[in-house]
Write a protein that holds these residues in place. Sequence first.
Motif, short mmCIF file in Angstrom:
data_model
loop_
_atom_site.label_atom_id
_atom_site.label_comp_id
_atom_site.label_asym_id
_atom_site.label_seq_id
_atom_site.Cartn_x
_atom_site.Cartn_y
_atom_site.Cartn_z
N THR A 61 -5.36 73.91 9.50
CA THR A 61 -6.67 74.68 9.50
C THR A 61 -6.63 75.84 8.63
O THR A 61 -7.47 76.20 7.74
N TYR A 99 -11.37 68.27 4.39
CA TYR A 99 -11.29 69.40 5.54
C TYR A 99 -12.03 68.64 6.44
O TYR A 99 -11.72 68.65 7.97
N LYS A 117 -10.63 67.12 10.16
CA LYS A 117 -11.22 67.37 11.44
C LYS A 117 -11.67 66.48 12.46
O LYS A 117 -11.50 66.36 13.51
#
Length: 245
Positions: free
Chosen positions: A160, A237, A241
Amino acid sequence: MYTAQPTRPSPYAPTPYSYTPNTTLSAKINLDEEVKLFDSAAERDLIDSLAEIYSIIRTIDGLEKAYIKDALPENEYSDMCSKLLRQYRSILNDEDVSREFGDLDTFSKKWDIECPRARERLKVGLTADEVHTRPAAAPGQVPAANNSSGFSGSLILVATENFITFLDALRLNMVSKSALHPLLSDVIQSVNKVTDQDFEHRGKIIQWLITLNQMKTAEELSDEQAHDLAFDMEQAYNGFKSIIR
């Protein structure tokens, strides 16, 4: 009785065994004299660097063949290939070497290098295990985990942070290959440590790595490319997630 006398050759007629060297065309060559390939230390360093690149290409090609045949453990392949890729990039960071090298296809053609596996690996700039994900775990198979979602919390944190660092670099207008390529490599490597599953837009990360890897060291993305890269990385991203929740 008449006896024939042997015919005497004319004084100017050549014989099969006569040879008169042409001194005007003869060259004085000392076979013991060392042939110099360079005239200065800079030229010597340039030649040495190009020779290193040639050796790296050959070595990676042999490494790829061994990996395909499962002739060495994956971790050994990954470590060796990563080291060779770093050395390749490091050598080409020199402007003189990069100028003389041109590009991978031109260099391979000039020196008659038939190493298709190595050329593909160098164009991508990643090891095979970084590019290709393995199949997800079969239903009912529980992976080793540190949290309820089945993934390591510490590895998720690192991945992250790498995503955020990369996106922040783009917002700060860091658009050169030298700035972005290492950060994007960190992203895909940290993601692969979290999971070997594919996720939405993961392929965009690989494609942008290939694009950056084929740019010159100081070359920069255009405004349009930077915008597209930021959008694709935001999507990747979000895809990442979605599988770790």
